[in-house]
Design an enzyme around this catalytic site. Structure first.
Site, PDB file in Angstrom:
ATOM      1  CE  LYS A 212      -2.852   3.103   0.540  1.00  0.00           C
ATOM      2  NZ  LYS A 212      -4.350   3.095   0.645  1.00  0.00           N
ATOM      3  CB  CYS A 266      -3.727   8.582   0.327  1.00  0.00           C
ATOM      4  SG  CYS A 266      -5.458   8.650   0.898  1.00  0.00           S
TER       5      CYS A 266
HETATM    6  N1  SAJ Z   1      -2.714  14.624  -8.714  1.00  0.00           N
HETATM    7  C1  SAJ Z   1      -2.250  15.172  -9.610  1.00  0.00           C
HETATM    8  N2  SAJ Z   1      -1.783  14.728 -10.691  1.00  0.00           N
HETATM    9  C2  SAJ Z   1      -2.083  13.573 -11.110  1.00  0.00           C
HETATM   10  C3  SAJ Z   1      -2.875  12.910 -10.468  1.00  0.00           C
HETATM   11  C4  SAJ Z   1      -3.249  13.220  -9.125  1.00  0.00           C
HETATM   12  O1  SAJ Z   1      -1.563  16.642  -9.440  1.00  0.00           O
HETATM   13  O2  SAJ Z   1      -2.000  13.073 -12.341  1.00  0.00           O
HETATM   14  C5  SAJ Z   1      -2.909  15.189  -7.509  1.00  0.00           C
HETATM   15  C6  SAJ Z   1      -4.473  15.191  -7.190  1.00  0.00           C
HETATM   16  O3  SAJ Z   1      -5.276  16.546  -7.737  1.00  0.00           O
HETATM   17  C7  SAJ Z   1      -4.659  15.217  -5.722  1.00  0.00           C
HETATM   18  C8  SAJ Z   1      -3.210  14.205  -5.342  1.00  0.00           C
HETATM   19  O4  SAJ Z   1      -2.562  14.522  -6.578  1.00  0.00           O
HETATM   20  O5  SAJ Z   1      -4.172  16.579  -5.065  1.00  0.00           O
HETATM   21  C9  SAJ Z   1      -3.939  12.992  -4.850  1.00  0.00           C
HETATM   22  O6  SAJ Z   1      -4.722  12.569  -5.674  1.00  0.00           O
HETATM   23  P1  SAJ Z   1      -4.824  10.944  -6.266  1.00  0.00           P
HETATM   24  O7  SAJ Z   1      -5.732  10.795  -7.344  1.00  0.00           O
HETATM   25  O8  SAJ Z   1      -3.448  10.675  -6.812  1.00  0.00           O
HETATM   26  O9  SAJ Z   1      -5.216  10.047  -4.992  1.00  0.00           O
HETATM   27  P2  SAJ Z   1      -5.981  10.134  -3.639  1.00  0.00           P
HETATM   28  O10 SAJ Z   1      -5.133  10.481  -2.845  1.00  0.00           O
HETATM   29  O11 SAJ Z   1      -7.122  10.557  -3.809  1.00  0.00           O
HETATM   30  O12 SAJ Z   1      -5.849   8.296  -3.469  1.00  0.00           O
HETATM   31  C10 SAJ Z   1      -4.867   7.691  -3.614  1.00  0.00           C
HETATM   32  C11 SAJ Z   1      -5.087   6.409  -4.510  1.00  0.00           C
HETATM   33  N3  SAJ Z   1      -3.722   5.695  -4.763  1.00  0.00           N
HETATM   34  C12 SAJ Z   1      -3.307   5.668  -5.849  1.00  0.00           C
HETATM   35  O13 SAJ Z   1      -3.627   5.991  -7.025  1.00  0.00           O
HETATM   36  C13 SAJ Z   1      -1.999   4.578  -5.909  1.00  0.00           C
HETATM   37  C14 SAJ Z   1      -6.209   5.482  -3.939  1.00  0.00           C
HETATM   38  O14 SAJ Z   1      -6.230   4.391  -4.894  1.00  0.00           O
HETATM   39  C15 SAJ Z   1      -5.861   5.214  -2.656  1.00  0.00           C
HETATM   40  O15 SAJ Z   1      -6.722   4.432  -1.965  1.00  0.00           O
HETATM   41  C16 SAJ Z   1      -5.902   6.394  -1.665  1.00  0.00           C
HETATM   42  O16 SAJ Z   1      -4.742   7.213  -2.238  1.00  0.00           O
HETATM   43  C17 SAJ Z   1      -5.559   6.082  -0.187  1.00  0.00           C
HETATM   44  O17 SAJ Z   1      -6.439   6.127   0.308  1.00  0.00           O
HETATM   45  O18 SAJ Z   1      -4.310   5.713  -0.014  1.00  0.00           O
END
Ligand code: SAJ
Length: 417
Positions: A212, A266
Protein backbone atom coordinates in the site's frame (compact mmCIF):
# COMPACT_ATOMS: atom_id res chain seq x y z
CA UNK A 1 -18.14 -20.49 9.78
CA UNK A 2 -19.69 -17.64 7.89
CA UNK A 3 -19.93 -13.99 8.89
CA UNK A 4 -23.30 -12.64 9.94
CA UNK A 5 -22.27 -9.45 11.67
CA UNK A 6 -19.59 -6.85 11.08
CA UNK A 7 -18.45 -3.81 13.00
CA UNK A 8 -16.62 -1.07 11.12
CA UNK A 9 -14.61 1.24 13.37
CA UNK A 10 -14.30 4.70 11.83
CA UNK A 11 -17.09 6.02 9.60
CA UNK A 12 -15.07 8.31 7.35
CA UNK A 13 -14.26 8.28 3.66
CA UNK A 14 -13.46 4.56 3.67
CA UNK A 15 -15.27 3.14 6.70
CA UNK A 16 -18.75 4.43 5.84
CA UNK A 17 -18.86 3.14 2.24
CA UNK A 18 -17.34 -0.16 3.41
CA UNK A 19 -20.01 -0.53 6.10
CA UNK A 20 -22.78 0.28 3.61
CA UNK A 21 -21.52 -2.15 0.98
CA UNK A 22 -21.33 -5.08 3.43
CA UNK A 23 -24.79 -4.14 4.76
CA UNK A 24 -26.03 -4.16 1.16
CA UNK A 25 -24.78 -7.75 0.90
CA UNK A 26 -26.87 -8.85 3.85
CA UNK A 27 -24.53 -8.56 6.85
CA UNK A 28 -25.74 -6.88 10.02
CA UNK A 29 -23.37 -3.95 10.24
CA UNK A 30 -22.71 -1.58 13.11
CA UNK A 31 -20.52 1.37 12.25
CA UNK A 32 -18.66 2.96 15.14
CA UNK A 33 -17.50 6.54 15.31
CA UNK A 34 -16.47 8.80 18.18
CA UNK A 35 -18.29 11.78 16.60
CA UNK A 36 -21.89 11.87 17.90
CA UNK A 37 -23.07 14.16 15.08
CA UNK A 38 -21.79 11.66 12.49
CA UNK A 39 -23.48 8.77 14.31
CA UNK A 40 -26.82 10.65 14.44
CA UNK A 41 -26.63 11.61 10.79
CA UNK A 42 -25.95 8.05 9.62
CA UNK A 43 -28.76 6.71 11.80
CA UNK A 44 -31.07 9.11 9.93
CA UNK A 45 -29.86 7.49 6.69
CA UNK A 46 -27.77 10.52 5.69
CA UNK A 47 -24.07 10.95 4.89
CA UNK A 48 -21.64 13.55 6.24
CA UNK A 49 -19.42 14.12 3.19
CA UNK A 50 -19.74 14.30 -0.58
CA UNK A 51 -19.07 11.02 -2.40
CA UNK A 52 -21.01 10.06 -5.55
CA UNK A 53 -23.54 7.26 -4.93
CA UNK A 54 -22.83 6.99 -1.20
CA UNK A 55 -26.04 8.67 0.00
CA UNK A 56 -28.10 6.05 -1.83
CA UNK A 57 -26.33 2.96 -0.49
CA UNK A 58 -26.22 4.32 3.08
CA UNK A 59 -29.87 5.41 2.94
CA UNK A 60 -30.95 2.02 1.59
CA UNK A 61 -28.89 0.04 4.15
CA UNK A 62 -30.21 2.07 7.10
CA UNK A 63 -33.81 1.84 5.83
CA UNK A 64 -33.42 -1.95 5.47
CA UNK A 65 -32.27 -2.16 9.11
CA UNK A 66 -28.91 -3.64 8.06
CA UNK A 67 -26.73 -0.64 9.00
CA UNK A 68 -26.71 1.46 12.11
CA UNK A 69 -24.13 3.65 13.79
CA UNK A 70 -22.97 3.72 17.41
CA UNK A 71 -20.43 5.48 19.59
CA UNK A 72 -18.94 2.31 21.11
CA UNK A 73 -17.97 -1.04 19.56
CA UNK A 74 -20.32 -3.97 20.02
CA UNK A 75 -19.74 -7.70 19.66
CA UNK A 76 -19.59 -8.91 16.04
CA UNK A 77 -18.10 -11.73 13.96
CA UNK A 78 -15.59 -9.41 12.32
CA UNK A 79 -14.17 -5.94 12.84
CA UNK A 80 -12.74 -3.61 10.20
CA UNK A 81 -10.67 -0.70 11.47
CA UNK A 82 -10.69 2.27 9.08
CA UNK A 83 -9.52 5.29 11.08
CA UNK A 84 -7.11 8.03 10.00
CA UNK A 85 -3.36 7.48 10.31
CA UNK A 86 -1.94 10.98 9.82
CA UNK A 87 1.62 12.16 10.41
CA UNK A 88 3.03 14.48 13.04
CA UNK A 89 4.61 17.88 12.26
CA UNK A 90 7.99 16.19 11.85
CA UNK A 91 6.60 13.59 9.39
CA UNK A 92 6.43 10.68 11.84
CA UNK A 93 3.43 8.30 11.67
CA UNK A 94 0.74 9.16 14.22
CA UNK A 95 -0.91 5.86 15.18
CA UNK A 96 -2.95 7.35 18.04
CA UNK A 97 -6.37 6.86 16.40
CA UNK A 98 -5.49 3.36 15.19
CA UNK A 99 -4.25 2.07 18.53
CA UNK A 100 -7.24 3.67 20.32
CA UNK A 101 -9.61 1.94 17.87
CA UNK A 102 -7.87 -1.40 18.43
CA UNK A 103 -7.92 -0.94 22.21
CA UNK A 104 -11.65 -0.13 22.09
CA UNK A 105 -12.23 -3.79 21.11
CA UNK A 106 -11.22 -4.97 24.60
CA UNK A 107 -14.36 -6.35 26.19
CA UNK A 108 -16.19 -7.08 22.93
CA UNK A 109 -13.72 -9.49 21.29
CA UNK A 110 -14.54 -13.17 21.44
CA UNK A 111 -13.00 -16.42 20.24
CA UNK A 112 -13.30 -16.82 16.46
CA UNK A 113 -13.30 -13.08 15.70
CA UNK A 114 -11.49 -11.58 12.74
CA UNK A 115 -9.92 -8.10 12.91
CA UNK A 116 -8.88 -6.31 9.73
CA UNK A 117 -6.78 -3.16 9.72
CA UNK A 118 -7.73 -1.19 6.58
CA UNK A 119 -6.07 2.07 7.59
CA UNK A 120 -2.76 2.71 5.81
CA UNK A 121 0.00 1.89 8.28
CA UNK A 122 3.79 1.68 8.58
CA UNK A 123 5.34 -1.78 8.20
CA UNK A 124 4.97 -3.76 11.44
CA UNK A 125 1.80 -2.04 12.68
CA UNK A 126 -0.63 -4.96 12.19
CA UNK A 127 1.63 -7.09 14.37
CA UNK A 128 1.75 -4.26 16.94
CA UNK A 129 -2.07 -4.30 17.05
CA UNK A 130 -1.97 -8.03 17.79
CA UNK A 131 0.64 -7.59 20.55
CA UNK A 132 -1.32 -4.73 22.17
CA UNK A 133 -4.62 -6.64 22.12
CA UNK A 134 -2.91 -9.68 23.64
CA UNK A 135 -1.81 -7.45 26.55
CA UNK A 136 -5.37 -6.15 26.99
CA UNK A 137 -7.21 -9.47 26.52
CA UNK A 138 -5.19 -12.16 28.34
CA UNK A 139 -8.12 -14.60 28.16
CA UNK A 140 -7.73 -14.83 24.34
CA UNK A 141 -4.82 -16.02 22.17
CA UNK A 142 -3.50 -13.90 19.29
CA UNK A 143 -1.80 -14.89 16.04
CA UNK A 144 1.61 -13.18 16.49
CA UNK A 145 2.08 -15.56 19.41
CA UNK A 146 -0.24 -18.55 18.94
CA UNK A 147 0.02 -18.75 15.12
CA UNK A 148 -2.71 -20.34 13.02
CA UNK A 149 -4.42 -21.86 16.04
CA UNK A 150 -5.05 -18.46 17.71
CA UNK A 151 -8.52 -17.50 19.00
CA UNK A 152 -8.41 -14.20 17.11
CA UNK A 153 -7.38 -13.66 13.49
CA UNK A 154 -5.80 -10.42 12.38
CA UNK A 155 -4.94 -9.17 8.90
CA UNK A 156 -4.09 -5.97 7.07
CA UNK A 157 -6.06 -5.22 3.93
CA UNK A 158 -5.33 -1.72 2.76
CA UNK A 159 -8.11 0.26 1.15
CA UNK A 160 -7.17 1.41 -2.36
CA UNK A 161 -10.23 3.41 -3.40
CA UNK A 162 -10.07 6.77 -5.12
CA UNK A 163 -12.21 9.49 -3.52
CA UNK A 164 -14.87 10.43 -6.06
CA UNK A 165 -15.17 6.82 -7.25
CA UNK A 166 -15.25 4.97 -3.93
CA UNK A 167 -18.53 3.11 -4.31
CA UNK A 168 -17.44 1.50 -7.59
CA UNK A 169 -13.80 0.87 -6.59
CA UNK A 170 -14.68 -0.70 -3.23
CA UNK A 171 -16.28 -3.64 -4.91
CA UNK A 172 -14.31 -3.78 -8.20
CA UNK A 173 -10.70 -3.22 -7.06
CA UNK A 174 -8.49 -6.21 -6.29
CA UNK A 175 -7.61 -6.45 -2.60
CA UNK A 176 -4.25 -7.21 -1.06
CA UNK A 177 -4.74 -9.20 2.14
CA UNK A 178 -1.84 -9.74 4.51
CA UNK A 179 -2.60 -11.95 7.47
CA UNK A 180 -0.36 -12.36 10.49
CA UNK A 181 -0.68 -16.06 9.64
CA UNK A 182 -1.98 -17.77 6.44
CA UNK A 183 -5.22 -18.67 8.25
CA UNK A 184 -5.74 -15.00 9.10
CA UNK A 185 -5.40 -14.13 5.38
CA UNK A 186 -7.88 -16.85 4.40
CA UNK A 187 -10.50 -15.66 6.90
CA UNK A 188 -10.13 -12.07 5.73
CA UNK A 189 -10.48 -13.20 2.10
CA UNK A 190 -13.65 -15.09 3.07
CA UNK A 191 -15.09 -11.85 4.50
CA UNK A 192 -14.23 -9.70 1.48
CA UNK A 193 -15.50 -12.48 -0.80
CA UNK A 194 -19.01 -11.67 0.47
CA UNK A 195 -18.98 -8.16 -1.00
CA UNK A 196 -15.95 -7.62 -3.25
CA UNK A 197 -15.82 -8.61 -6.91
CA UNK A 198 -12.09 -7.94 -7.33
CA UNK A 199 -9.46 -10.63 -6.73
CA UNK A 200 -8.07 -11.20 -3.24
CA UNK A 201 -4.26 -11.43 -3.29
CA UNK A 202 -3.05 -13.18 -0.15
CA UNK A 203 0.30 -12.42 1.44
CA UNK A 204 1.96 -11.64 4.79
CA UNK A 205 0.93 -8.61 6.88
CA UNK A 206 4.23 -6.73 6.46
CA UNK A 207 4.18 -7.25 2.68
CA UNK A 208 0.61 -5.93 2.44
CA UNK A 209 1.61 -2.90 4.53
CA UNK A 210 4.48 -2.08 2.19
CA UNK A 211 2.41 -2.76 -0.96
CA UNK A 212 0.00 0.00 0.00
CA UNK A 213 2.75 2.45 0.90
CA UNK A 214 4.62 1.62 -2.30
CA UNK A 215 1.50 2.29 -4.43
CA UNK A 216 1.06 5.76 -3.03
CA UNK A 217 4.78 6.60 -3.06
CA UNK A 218 4.92 5.44 -6.70
CA UNK A 219 2.08 7.81 -7.58
CA UNK A 220 3.70 10.65 -5.64
CA UNK A 221 7.00 10.18 -7.48
CA UNK A 222 5.21 10.13 -10.83
CA UNK A 223 3.15 13.24 -10.05
CA UNK A 224 6.36 14.94 -8.90
CA UNK A 225 7.86 14.26 -12.34
CA UNK A 226 4.84 15.94 -14.01
CA UNK A 227 5.01 18.86 -11.57
CA UNK A 228 8.74 19.35 -12.09
CA UNK A 229 8.20 19.25 -15.84
CA UNK A 230 5.50 21.93 -15.57
CA UNK A 231 7.85 24.20 -13.59
CA UNK A 232 10.47 23.75 -16.32
CA UNK A 233 7.79 24.55 -18.93
CA UNK A 234 6.78 27.74 -17.08
CA UNK A 235 10.41 28.86 -17.19
CA UNK A 236 10.78 28.03 -20.91
CA UNK A 237 7.30 29.37 -21.80
CA UNK A 238 6.13 26.04 -23.24
CA UNK A 239 2.70 24.45 -22.59
CA UNK A 240 3.36 21.52 -20.23
CA UNK A 241 0.15 19.75 -21.27
CA UNK A 242 1.21 19.86 -24.94
CA UNK A 243 4.54 18.29 -24.01
CA UNK A 244 2.92 15.57 -21.90
CA UNK A 245 0.19 14.80 -24.40
CA UNK A 246 2.73 14.32 -27.18
CA UNK A 247 5.27 12.45 -25.05
CA UNK A 248 2.51 10.06 -24.00
CA UNK A 249 2.11 8.94 -27.60
CA UNK A 250 5.36 7.05 -27.06
CA UNK A 251 4.37 3.43 -26.32
CA UNK A 252 6.39 3.27 -23.09
CA UNK A 253 5.80 6.78 -21.73
CA UNK A 254 2.84 7.70 -19.51
CA UNK A 255 3.44 11.01 -17.74
CA UNK A 256 0.78 12.03 -15.21
CA UNK A 257 -0.82 15.46 -14.99
CA UNK A 258 0.76 18.46 -13.30
CA UNK A 259 -1.38 20.42 -10.85
CA UNK A 260 -1.19 22.94 -8.03
CA UNK A 261 0.48 20.30 -5.82
CA UNK A 262 -0.47 17.03 -4.16
CA UNK A 263 -3.15 17.01 -1.50
CA UNK A 264 -5.32 14.57 0.37
CA UNK A 265 -4.69 12.33 3.29
CA UNK A 266 -2.91 9.58 1.35
CA UNK A 267 -0.38 10.51 -1.31
CA UNK A 268 0.89 13.52 0.64
CA UNK A 269 1.24 11.43 3.83
CA UNK A 270 2.01 7.78 3.12
CA UNK A 271 5.45 8.20 1.48
CA UNK A 272 6.66 9.58 4.82
CA UNK A 273 5.84 6.23 6.45
CA UNK A 274 8.40 4.58 4.17
CA UNK A 275 10.93 7.34 4.85
CA UNK A 276 10.38 6.81 8.57
CA UNK A 277 11.12 3.08 8.24
CA UNK A 278 14.22 3.54 6.07
CA UNK A 279 15.45 7.12 6.56
CA UNK A 280 18.84 6.57 4.88
CA UNK A 281 17.50 4.73 1.85
CA UNK A 282 14.74 6.98 0.53
CA UNK A 283 16.31 9.92 -1.39
CA UNK A 284 13.90 9.62 -4.34
CA UNK A 285 10.75 9.37 -2.22
CA UNK A 286 11.81 12.40 -0.15
CA UNK A 287 12.67 14.39 -3.27
CA UNK A 288 9.23 13.71 -4.73
CA UNK A 289 7.57 14.95 -1.56
CA UNK A 290 9.69 18.10 -1.71
CA UNK A 291 8.85 18.77 -5.38
CA UNK A 292 5.11 18.27 -4.80
CA UNK A 293 5.07 20.33 -1.61
CA UNK A 294 6.86 23.18 -3.43
CA UNK A 295 4.33 23.30 -6.27
CA UNK A 296 1.64 25.47 -4.61
CA UNK A 297 4.32 28.02 -3.65
CA UNK A 298 5.57 28.10 -7.24
CA UNK A 299 2.03 28.76 -8.49
CA UNK A 300 1.29 31.40 -5.84
CA UNK A 301 4.57 33.13 -6.76
CA UNK A 302 3.53 33.35 -10.42
CA UNK A 303 0.12 34.76 -9.50
CA UNK A 304 1.71 37.33 -7.19
CA UNK A 305 4.09 38.40 -9.98
CA UNK A 306 1.05 39.09 -12.19
CA UNK A 307 -0.81 40.84 -9.36
CA UNK A 308 2.11 43.22 -8.82
CA UNK A 309 1.57 44.59 -12.33
CA UNK A 310 -2.03 45.65 -11.43
CA UNK A 311 -3.61 48.06 -8.97
CA UNK A 312 -5.62 46.30 -6.25
CA UNK A 313 -6.54 43.29 -8.38
CA UNK A 314 -9.30 40.88 -7.33
CA UNK A 315 -8.10 37.28 -7.61
CA UNK A 316 -10.68 34.53 -8.10
CA UNK A 317 -9.41 31.12 -6.92
CA UNK A 318 -11.58 28.35 -8.33
CA UNK A 319 -11.65 25.26 -6.14
CA UNK A 320 -10.39 24.54 -2.63
CA UNK A 321 -10.77 20.74 -2.51
CA UNK A 322 -7.70 18.57 -3.00
CA UNK A 323 -9.14 17.06 -6.16
CA UNK A 324 -12.12 17.19 -8.49
CA UNK A 325 -15.78 16.77 -7.53
CA UNK A 326 -15.33 16.08 -3.81
CA UNK A 327 -15.54 18.29 -0.72
CA UNK A 328 -12.38 16.95 0.94
CA UNK A 329 -10.06 19.83 1.83
CA UNK A 330 -7.41 17.84 3.71
CA UNK A 331 -3.83 18.87 2.83
CA UNK A 332 -5.27 20.69 -0.16
CA UNK A 333 -2.64 22.60 -2.17
CA UNK A 334 -5.43 24.99 -3.22
CA UNK A 335 -5.71 26.17 0.37
CA UNK A 336 -1.94 26.73 0.51
CA UNK A 337 -2.18 28.89 -2.63
CA UNK A 338 -5.08 30.97 -1.23
CA UNK A 339 -3.30 31.44 2.11
CA UNK A 340 -0.14 32.58 0.39
CA UNK A 341 -1.98 35.10 -1.82
CA UNK A 342 -3.90 36.47 1.18
CA UNK A 343 -0.70 36.54 3.25
CA UNK A 344 0.84 38.77 0.58
CA UNK A 345 -2.05 41.23 1.04
CA UNK A 346 -4.13 40.20 -2.01
CA UNK A 347 -7.93 40.05 -2.11
CA UNK A 348 -9.06 36.51 -2.90
CA UNK A 349 -12.54 35.51 -4.06
CA UNK A 350 -12.52 31.80 -3.24
CA UNK A 351 -15.03 29.56 -5.03
CA UNK A 352 -15.78 26.04 -3.82
CA UNK A 353 -19.22 24.75 -4.82
CA UNK A 354 -18.99 21.77 -2.45
CA UNK A 355 -18.78 23.72 0.82
CA UNK A 356 -21.03 26.25 2.53
CA UNK A 357 -18.46 28.08 4.70
CA UNK A 358 -14.74 28.74 4.56
CA UNK A 359 -12.63 26.07 6.29
CA UNK A 360 -10.81 26.99 9.52
CA UNK A 361 -7.49 27.43 7.67
CA UNK A 362 -9.03 30.34 5.71
CA UNK A 363 -11.80 31.57 7.96
CA UNK A 364 -10.99 35.02 9.34
CA UNK A 365 -8.03 35.52 6.97
CA UNK A 366 -8.11 39.13 5.87
CA UNK A 367 -8.98 39.49 2.19
CA UNK A 368 -10.49 36.00 1.69
CA UNK A 369 -14.22 35.46 1.07
CA UNK A 370 -16.27 32.52 -0.22
CA UNK A 371 -18.18 33.39 -3.39
CA UNK A 372 -20.28 31.73 -6.00
CA UNK A 373 -18.72 31.15 -9.41
CA UNK A 374 -20.62 33.89 -11.26
CA UNK A 375 -19.87 36.60 -8.67
CA UNK A 376 -16.19 35.73 -8.64
CA UNK A 377 -15.84 35.51 -12.43
CA UNK A 378 -17.64 38.81 -12.97
CA UNK A 379 -15.50 40.67 -10.46
CA UNK A 380 -12.05 39.11 -10.90
CA UNK A 381 -9.05 40.58 -12.68
CA UNK A 382 -7.05 37.39 -12.23
CA UNK A 383 -8.60 33.89 -12.33
CA UNK A 384 -6.68 30.94 -10.89
CA UNK A 385 -8.14 27.49 -11.63
CA UNK A 386 -7.04 25.21 -8.81
CA UNK A 387 -9.41 22.23 -9.02
CA UNK A 388 -10.88 20.60 -12.13
CA UNK A 389 -14.43 20.41 -10.74
CA UNK A 390 -17.10 19.70 -13.37
CA UNK A 391 -18.68 23.10 -12.56
CA UNK A 392 -15.57 24.91 -13.82
CA UNK A 393 -15.07 23.05 -17.07
CA UNK A 394 -17.45 25.07 -19.23
CA UNK A 395 -16.39 28.48 -17.97
CA UNK A 396 -14.62 29.18 -21.27
CA UNK A 397 -17.47 28.00 -23.45
CA UNK A 398 -20.59 29.31 -21.75
CA UNK A 399 -22.61 29.79 -24.93
CA UNK A 400 -20.76 32.14 -27.24
CA UNK A 401 -19.28 34.11 -24.34
CA UNK A 402 -15.71 33.67 -23.13
CA UNK A 403 -16.07 34.55 -19.46
CA UNK A 404 -12.32 34.81 -19.06
CA UNK A 405 -11.90 37.44 -21.79
CA UNK A 406 -9.71 40.35 -20.65
CA UNK A 407 -8.63 38.55 -17.44
CA UNK A 408 -5.22 37.15 -16.54
CA UNK A 409 -5.64 33.40 -16.06
CA UNK A 410 -3.65 30.60 -14.44
CA UNK A 411 -5.01 27.16 -15.24
CA UNK A 412 -3.19 24.83 -12.84
CA UNK A 413 -5.10 21.77 -14.13
CA UNK A 414 -4.92 22.33 -17.87
CA UNK A 415 -8.72 22.14 -18.41
CA UNK A 416 -9.19 25.40 -20.29
CA UNK A 417 -6.65 24.79 -23.03
N1 SAJ B 1 -2.76 14.62 -8.79
C1 SAJ B 1 -2.05 15.36 -9.70
N2 SAJ B 1 -1.78 14.82 -10.92
C2 SAJ B 1 -2.21 13.57 -11.27
C3 SAJ B 1 -2.92 12.82 -10.34
C4 SAJ B 1 -3.20 13.36 -9.10
O1 SAJ B 1 -1.66 16.51 -9.44
O2 SAJ B 1 -1.93 13.17 -12.40
C5 SAJ B 1 -3.05 15.19 -7.46
C6 SAJ B 1 -4.54 15.25 -7.14
O3 SAJ B 1 -5.10 16.43 -7.65
C7 SAJ B 1 -4.51 15.23 -5.63
C8 SAJ B 1 -3.33 14.32 -5.32
O4 SAJ B 1 -2.54 14.30 -6.49
O5 SAJ B 1 -4.25 16.51 -5.09
C9 SAJ B 1 -3.69 12.92 -4.93
O6 SAJ B 1 -4.71 12.44 -5.78
P1 SAJ B 1 -4.74 10.97 -6.36
O7 SAJ B 1 -5.72 10.92 -7.46
O8 SAJ B 1 -3.38 10.53 -6.72
O9 SAJ B 1 -5.19 10.06 -5.22
P2 SAJ B 1 -5.87 10.08 -3.77
O10 SAJ B 1 -4.93 10.62 -2.76
O11 SAJ B 1 -7.21 10.66 -3.84
O12 SAJ B 1 -6.02 8.50 -3.60
C10 SAJ B 1 -4.85 7.70 -3.59
C11 SAJ B 1 -5.04 6.53 -4.56
N3 SAJ B 1 -3.76 5.82 -4.70
C12 SAJ B 1 -3.22 5.59 -5.91
O13 SAJ B 1 -3.73 5.97 -6.95
C13 SAJ B 1 -1.94 4.80 -5.94
C14 SAJ B 1 -6.13 5.61 -4.04
O14 SAJ B 1 -6.22 4.46 -4.86
C15 SAJ B 1 -5.83 5.21 -2.59
O15 SAJ B 1 -6.86 4.39 -2.07
C16 SAJ B 1 -5.77 6.47 -1.76
O16 SAJ B 1 -4.67 7.25 -2.26
C17 SAJ B 1 -5.53 6.11 -0.32
O17 SAJ B 1 -6.49 6.16 0.46
O18 SAJ B 1 -4.41 5.71 0.03
Amino acid sequence: MTFNSLSVIGLGYVGLPTAAIFAGHGLDVVGVDTNAAVVDKINRGEVHFVEPGLDKIVGDAVAAGKLRAALEPEAADAFIIAVPTPFTDDHKPDLGHLMAAAESLKGVLKKGNLIIVESTVPVGTTERVSVRLAELCPELSFPHDAGDGADIRIAHSPERVLPGNVVVELSKNDRVIGGITPRCSERAAALYGLAVEGKCLLTAAATAELVKLAENAYRDVNIAFANELSVICDKLDIDAWDVIEMANHHPRVNILQPGPGVGGHCIAVDPWFIVDSAPDDTPLIRAARKVNDAKPHHLAGRVLDAAKEMTDPLIACLGLAYQADIDDLRQSPAITVVRELAGAGQTVLAVEPHIKALPTELDGLEGVTLNDLDEALNAADIVVLLVDHEDFKDVVKDGAKDRLAGKTTFDARGIWR
